[in-house]
Design a protein around this motif. Structure first.
Motif, short mmCIF file in Angstrom:
data_model
loop_
_atom_site.label_atom_id
_atom_site.label_comp_id
_atom_site.label_asym_id
_atom_site.label_seq_id
_atom_site.Cartn_x
_atom_site.Cartn_y
_atom_site.Cartn_z
N GLU A 17 -11.50 42.80 -62.61
CA GLU A 17 -11.43 42.94 -64.08
C GLU A 17 -11.62 44.40 -64.49
O GLU A 17 -10.93 44.88 -65.40
N GLU A 50 -9.64 41.00 -70.99
CA GLU A 50 -10.17 41.46 -69.69
C GLU A 50 -11.62 41.95 -69.86
O GLU A 50 -12.46 41.71 -69.00
N HIS A 53 -13.76 38.92 -69.95
CA HIS A 53 -13.92 38.35 -68.61
C HIS A 53 -14.95 39.15 -67.82
O HIS A 53 -15.82 38.59 -67.15
N TYR A 99 -8.87 32.78 -60.08
CA TYR A 99 -9.76 31.96 -60.92
C TYR A 99 -9.53 30.47 -60.70
O TYR A 99 -10.45 29.68 -60.89
N GLU A 125 -5.34 34.16 -68.13
CA GLU A 125 -4.54 34.96 -67.19
C GLU A 125 -3.13 34.39 -67.04
O GLU A 125 -2.17 35.15 -66.92
FE LIG Z 1 -9.06 38.98 -66.78
#
Ligand SMILES: [Fe+2]
Ligand SMILES: [Fe+2]
Length: 141
Positions: A17, A50, A53, A99, A125
């Motif tokens: 990330e 992002e 995350h 993920y 994503e």
């Molecule tokens: Fe991400």
């Protein structure tokens, strides 16, 4: 899946990330030509997801008793607009795969909250990759 292994894998995700954040900031700066405004805007529009995350992962790693990484995954070098968009597509597809796997591992570890959050991140994503894939369709040349 033991806690130590899970923390290590989440730290790998966090580094990715951080890499994605660097990738979008630098690619937005490097976009050129008549489509520069749209491309730069597109790259920058992915940044808030992002960042969220990365924040989530850092918090979760600490909650699990780990230490969040300070490393960023390497950003692929890209010279042209098209190279950049293709590199972004590769990164977003990779994140979707990671993920999906991590959500399964979190379930196996017994952390439902983490599993649900990681599934939300799969949705983010995969949305990013679908958007990027459509930009690459009928790319003008
Ligand atoms: Fe991400
Ligand atoms: Fe993304």
């Amino acid at each position: 899946m033991d806690k130590k292994t899970l923390i290590k894998k989440l730290n790998g995700d966090l580094a990715e990330e951080f890499g994605a954040i660097i990738q979008y900031i630098t690619y937005a700066a490097k976009a050129t030509g008549p489509y520069r405004p749209q491309l730069a805007q597109f790259f920058l529009s992915e940044l808030p997801d992002e960042q969220m995350h990365a924040q989530y992962l850092a918090n979760k790693i600490v909650a699990l008793g780990g230490e969040p990484t300070l490393e960023a995954a390497p950003v692929p070098e890209a010279r042209t607009n098209r190279d950049m968009v293709e590199a972004v597509l590769g990164a977003e597809r990779g994140a979707t795969r990671r993920y999906t796997e991590r959500a399964r591992e979190a379930e196996e570890f017994g952390d439902k909250g983490l599993a649900v959050q990681l599934e939300d991140m799969v949705r983010d994503e995969s949305g990013h990759s679908e958007e990027t894939e459509r930009i690459l369709r009928e790319w003008p040349l």
